[in-house]
Design a protein around this motif. Sequence first.
Motif, PDB file in Angstrom:
ATOM      1  N   GLY A 117       0.796  -1.224   0.000  1.00  0.00           N
ATOM      2  CA  GLY A 117       0.000   0.000   0.000  1.00  0.00           C
ATOM      3  C   GLY A 117       0.822   1.264   0.000  1.00  0.00           C
ATOM      4  O   GLY A 117       0.493   2.227   0.692  1.00  0.00           O
ATOM      5  N   ASN A 118       1.899   1.279  -0.764  1.00  0.00           N
ATOM      6  CA  ASN A 118       2.703   2.483  -0.966  1.00  0.00           C
ATOM      7  C   ASN A 118       2.818   2.723  -2.468  1.00  0.00           C
ATOM      8  O   ASN A 118       2.037   2.159  -3.241  1.00  0.00           O
ATOM      9  CB  ASN A 118       4.078   2.312  -0.309  1.00  0.00           C
ATOM     10  CG  ASN A 118       3.999   2.440   1.210  1.00  0.00           C
ATOM     11  OD1 ASN A 118       3.762   3.519   1.731  1.00  0.00           O
ATOM     12  ND2 ASN A 118       4.174   1.329   1.912  1.00  0.00           N
ATOM     13  N   GLN A 119       3.762   3.557  -2.895  1.00  0.00           N
ATOM     14  CA  GLN A 119       3.951   3.766  -4.331  1.00  0.00           C
ATOM     15  C   GLN A 119       5.361   3.382  -4.742  1.00  0.00           C
ATOM     16  O   GLN A 119       6.044   4.118  -5.454  1.00  0.00           O
ATOM     17  CB  GLN A 119       3.663   5.226  -4.681  1.00  0.00           C
ATOM     18  CG  GLN A 119       2.179   5.565  -4.609  1.00  0.00           C
ATOM     19  CD  GLN A 119       1.924   6.862  -3.859  1.00  0.00           C
ATOM     20  OE1 GLN A 119       2.611   7.846  -4.031  1.00  0.00           O
ATOM     21  NE2 GLN A 119       0.914   6.851  -3.008  1.00  0.00           N
ATOM     22  N   LEU A 120       5.806   2.244  -4.244  1.00  0.00           N
ATOM     23  CA  LEU A 120       7.171   1.805  -4.520  1.00  0.00           C
ATOM     24  C   LEU A 120       7.279   1.271  -5.943  1.00  0.00           C
ATOM     25  O   LEU A 120       6.356   0.616  -6.439  1.00  0.00           O
ATOM     26  CB  LEU A 120       7.580   0.742  -3.501  1.00  0.00           C
ATOM     27  CG  LEU A 120       7.499   1.229  -2.041  1.00  0.00           C
ATOM     28  CD1 LEU A 120       7.639   0.077  -1.069  1.00  0.00           C
ATOM     29  CD2 LEU A 120       8.586   2.276  -1.785  1.00  0.00           C
ATOM     30  N   THR A 121       8.409   1.557  -6.568  1.00  0.00           N
ATOM     31  CA  THR A 121       8.596   1.197  -7.978  1.00  0.00           C
ATOM     32  C   THR A 121       9.798   0.265  -8.150  1.00  0.00           C
ATOM     33  O   THR A 121      10.618   0.111  -7.249  1.00  0.00           O
ATOM     34  CB  THR A 121       8.844   2.465  -8.811  1.00  0.00           C
ATOM     35  OG1 THR A 121       9.917   3.197  -8.211  1.00  0.00           O
ATOM     36  CG2 THR A 121       7.611   3.366  -8.840  1.00  0.00           C
ATOM     37  N   LEU A 127       5.564  -2.060  -8.285  1.00  0.00           N
ATOM     38  CA  LEU A 127       6.794  -2.827  -8.485  1.00  0.00           C
ATOM     39  C   LEU A 127       6.746  -3.529  -9.831  1.00  0.00           C
ATOM     40  O   LEU A 127       5.698  -4.036 -10.249  1.00  0.00           O
ATOM     41  CB  LEU A 127       6.957  -3.842  -7.361  1.00  0.00           C
ATOM     42  CG  LEU A 127       7.085  -3.220  -5.960  1.00  0.00           C
ATOM     43  CD1 LEU A 127       6.993  -4.279  -4.885  1.00  0.00           C
ATOM     44  CD2 LEU A 127       8.394  -2.444  -5.851  1.00  0.00           C
ATOM     45  N   SER A 128       7.889  -3.559 -10.488  1.00  0.00           N
ATOM     46  CA  SER A 128       7.958  -4.123 -11.828  1.00  0.00           C
ATOM     47  C   SER A 128       9.284  -4.863 -11.972  1.00  0.00           C
ATOM     48  O   SER A 128      10.336  -4.229 -12.026  1.00  0.00           O
ATOM     49  CB  SER A 128       7.857  -2.960 -12.827  1.00  0.00           C
ATOM     50  OG  SER A 128       8.104  -3.411 -14.105  1.00  0.00           O
ATOM     51  N   PHE A 129       9.197  -6.176 -11.925  1.00  0.00           N
ATOM     52  CA  PHE A 129      10.426  -6.977 -12.068  1.00  0.00           C
ATOM     53  C   PHE A 129      10.063  -8.388 -12.507  1.00  0.00           C
ATOM     54  O   PHE A 129       8.903  -8.802 -12.452  1.00  0.00           O
ATOM     55  CB  PHE A 129      11.226  -6.998 -10.759  1.00  0.00           C
ATOM     56  CG  PHE A 129      10.488  -7.599  -9.574  1.00  0.00           C
ATOM     57  CD1 PHE A 129       9.629  -6.814  -8.800  1.00  0.00           C
ATOM     58  CD2 PHE A 129      10.625  -8.942  -9.244  1.00  0.00           C
ATOM     59  CE1 PHE A 129       8.934  -7.353  -7.723  1.00  0.00           C
ATOM     60  CE2 PHE A 129       9.943  -9.490  -8.161  1.00  0.00           C
ATOM     61  CZ  PHE A 129       9.090  -8.697  -7.407  1.00  0.00           C
ATOM     62  N   ASN A 143       0.649  -5.333  -8.503  1.00  0.00           N
ATOM     63  CA  ASN A 143       1.895  -4.701  -8.932  1.00  0.00           C
ATOM     64  C   ASN A 143       2.001  -4.882 -10.435  1.00  0.00           C
ATOM     65  O   ASN A 143       0.981  -5.118 -11.098  1.00  0.00           O
ATOM     66  CB  ASN A 143       3.088  -5.327  -8.202  1.00  0.00           C
ATOM     67  CG  ASN A 143       3.254  -4.770  -6.787  1.00  0.00           C
ATOM     68  OD1 ASN A 143       3.652  -3.626  -6.614  1.00  0.00           O
ATOM     69  ND2 ASN A 143       2.929  -5.592  -5.786  1.00  0.00           N
ATOM     70  N   MET A 144       3.205  -4.775 -10.990  1.00  0.00           N
ATOM     71  CA  MET A 144       3.398  -5.005 -12.428  1.00  0.00           C
ATOM     72  C   MET A 144       4.498  -6.046 -12.623  1.00  0.00           C
ATOM     73  O   MET A 144       5.401  -5.885 -13.428  1.00  0.00           O
ATOM     74  CB  MET A 144       3.748  -3.676 -13.104  1.00  0.00           C
ATOM     75  CG  MET A 144       2.601  -2.669 -12.994  1.00  0.00           C
ATOM     76  SD  MET A 144       3.005  -1.061 -13.659  1.00  0.00           S
ATOM     77  CE  MET A 144       4.075  -0.405 -12.421  1.00  0.00           C
ATOM     78  N   ILE A 145       4.422  -7.072 -11.801  1.00  0.00           N
ATOM     79  CA  ILE A 145       5.450  -8.111 -11.804  1.00  0.00           C
ATOM     80  C   ILE A 145       5.243  -9.017 -13.013  1.00  0.00           C
ATOM     81  O   ILE A 145       4.104  -9.394 -13.329  1.00  0.00           O
ATOM     82  CB  ILE A 145       5.392  -8.911 -10.475  1.00  0.00           C
ATOM     83  CG1 ILE A 145       5.611  -7.955  -9.290  1.00  0.00           C
ATOM     84  CG2 ILE A 145       6.403 -10.039 -10.466  1.00  0.00           C
ATOM     85  CD1 ILE A 145       5.292  -8.549  -7.927  1.00  0.00           C
ATOM     86  N   TYR A 146       6.354  -9.377 -13.710  1.00  0.00           N
ATOM     87  CA  TYR A 146       6.239 -10.158 -14.936  1.00  0.00           C
ATOM     88  C   TYR A 146       7.118 -11.406 -14.874  1.00  0.00           C
ATOM     89  O   TYR A 146       7.735 -11.697 -13.854  1.00  0.00           O
ATOM     90  CB  TYR A 146       6.564  -9.287 -16.152  1.00  0.00           C
ATOM     91  CG  TYR A 146       7.898  -8.581 -16.077  1.00  0.00           C
ATOM     92  CD1 TYR A 146       7.993  -7.298 -15.532  1.00  0.00           C
ATOM     93  CD2 TYR A 146       9.058  -9.195 -16.549  1.00  0.00           C
ATOM     94  CE1 TYR A 146       9.215  -6.645 -15.459  1.00  0.00           C
ATOM     95  CE2 TYR A 146      10.278  -8.553 -16.480  1.00  0.00           C
ATOM     96  CZ  TYR A 146      10.349  -7.284 -15.929  1.00  0.00           C
ATOM     97  OH  TYR A 146      11.571  -6.658 -15.849  1.00  0.00           O
ATOM     98  N   GLY A 147       7.148 -12.137 -15.976  1.00  0.00           N
ATOM     99  CA  GLY A 147       7.877 -13.406 -16.018  1.00  0.00           C
ATOM    100  C   GLY A 147       6.965 -14.543 -15.566  1.00  0.00           C
ATOM    101  O   GLY A 147       5.739 -14.430 -15.607  1.00  0.00           O
ATOM    102  N   GLN A 148       7.593 -15.642 -15.120  1.00  0.00           N
ATOM    103  CA  GLN A 148       6.833 -16.835 -14.730  1.00  0.00           C
ATOM    104  C   GLN A 148       6.885 -17.055 -13.222  1.00  0.00           C
ATOM    105  O   GLN A 148       7.769 -16.527 -12.534  1.00  0.00           O
ATOM    106  CB  GLN A 148       7.448 -18.062 -15.405  1.00  0.00           C
ATOM    107  CG  GLN A 148       7.446 -17.972 -16.912  1.00  0.00           C
ATOM    108  CD  GLN A 148       7.614 -19.348 -17.548  1.00  0.00           C
ATOM    109  OE1 GLN A 148       7.788 -20.350 -16.865  1.00  0.00           O
ATOM    110  NE2 GLN A 148       7.571 -19.390 -18.871  1.00  0.00           N
TER     111      GLN A 148
END
Length: 363
Positions: A249-253, A277-279, A300-305
């Motif tokens: 609940g923050n705006q961490l990137t 977050l994006s990783f 978040n915007m987490i990608y991959g598998q």
Amino acid sequence: MKITIHQAKTQIKTLPPPPTMSSHHFLPLLFLLLLSLHHSLSSAKRCHPDDERALLQIKAHFNNAEFFKTWTPQTACCRKWTLVYCKRLPNSKIFRVNFLEISGEEGINGEIPSAVGDLPYLENLIFRHLPNLTGPIPPAIGKLTHLQGLLLNWNNLTGSIPPFFSHLTNASFIGLNNNRLTGHIPSFLGHLPNLRGLDLYQNQLTGPIPASFGLLGDDFQLQASDNELSGPIPRSLGRVRFSILELAGNQLTGDASFLFGEDKQELVHLNLSRNKLSFNLTNTVMSDSSELDILDLSHNMIYGQLPTWLGHVSISFQFNVSYNNLCGPIPTDGGALQQYDVSSFSHNKCLCGAPLPPCKPHL
Ligand SMILES: *[C@@H]1O[C@H](CO)[C@@H](O)[C@H](O)[C@H]1NC(C)=O
Ligand SMILES: *[C@@H]1O[C@H](CO)[C@@H](O)[C@H](O)[C@H]1NC(C)=O
Ligand SMILES: *[C@@H]1O[C@H](CO)[C@@H](O)[C@H](O)[C@H]1NC(C)=O
Ligand SMILES: *[C@@H]1O[C@H](CO)[C@@H](O)[C@H](O)[C@H]1NC(C)=O
Ligand SMILES: *[C@@H]1O[C@H](CO)[C@@H](O)[C@H](O)[C@H]1NC(C)=O
Ligand SMILES: *[C@@H]1O[C@H](CO)[C@@H](O)[C@H](O)[C@H]1NC(C)=O
């Protein structure tokens, strides 16, 4: 002898029930409280006049007849005053107040009185669940260099985390959660040598997480969810073996993959939900003996598998990767992930396989 027993019973009766300290990290404080109670029953001890003066100033400040009715100069503060405890100074017969708690009371209004700074031997200071306790944290608290536990949570305190907290070099737990604190998290907190837990949950703190938090000790409990923190999580946090890390609940990137690792065996709560977050999660690893019981990466915007280790850890309570950009088959190896509800995986780019619908053959 009869009188002593009678007095002891009266004392137990007039003590309110121990504070409700639900989370396990409050247990050390509860232990201290019980220890103090034991001492107060087993030896006669006077109230040090300086402590008595400071306590009577606190009583006068709040002007709450009900809570402070036992706080009278006719009785010894160490023996008879509600939620005041004392400890004998080493190699002496002098007792000084080392514990003070005011919590969950009706009619505690106004600011924290500066007189608390005139109880120089305080080791535990607790003001909590007092919605009408307002204003900033007073500089006088910076004088309390013996403090080990400082709980000022579930109040209505404003202002910033004060610079004079840097003097609290013996503090092992600082709880400021559920107030209305603003400003940045000061970087000196990462340098407090004895700190084992810091709870800043639900305030209005802004700015980055200090890189100095990479100096926090092993088994650390850091809670800073539901603030307005921004920027990337400092890479230095990958060096800390947290047991609890809650930054939801923050705006961490940016990246958070460095928070995982074979060496992170102490980690029981990891909650990074509702950030930016994006990783790539694919190559993260975790030890097979990991005992995570909360892993919440949702929103978040987490990608991959999803990595195969997830199927092997006993994430016994909560697992959630919904609302991300993950893709590919949900690992069946180990079988743990098939126990979870569809809603733990929903709203991703192209996750597939049980408990979601089967993967298309060409995947
Ligand atoms: C807080 O203050 C308000 C207004 O004075 C009062 O109605 C309320 O009972 C107080 N709450 C507590 C817990 O003391
Ligand atoms: C804090 O104070 C504000 C008004 O100053 C009040 O509206 C709010 O209910 C208080 N918070 C709590 C937790 O009581
Ligand atoms: C700091 O705390 C430890 C116990 O954790 C205690 O032994 C030591 O005396 C304390 N130092 C001060 C200055 O209070
Ligand atoms: C993660 O933290 C958010 C924000 O505090 C909370 O709403 C959510 O319930 C937490 N997730 C878990 C699994 O506890
Ligand atoms: C994630 O990392 C894996 C392994 O390095 C790589 O094969 C894959 O292309 C990456 N995914 C994305 C979307 O970048
Ligand atoms: C996972 O998180 C989403 C979004 O916050 C929520 O709707 C869902 O109920 C959660 N699932 C579980 C099993 O907690």
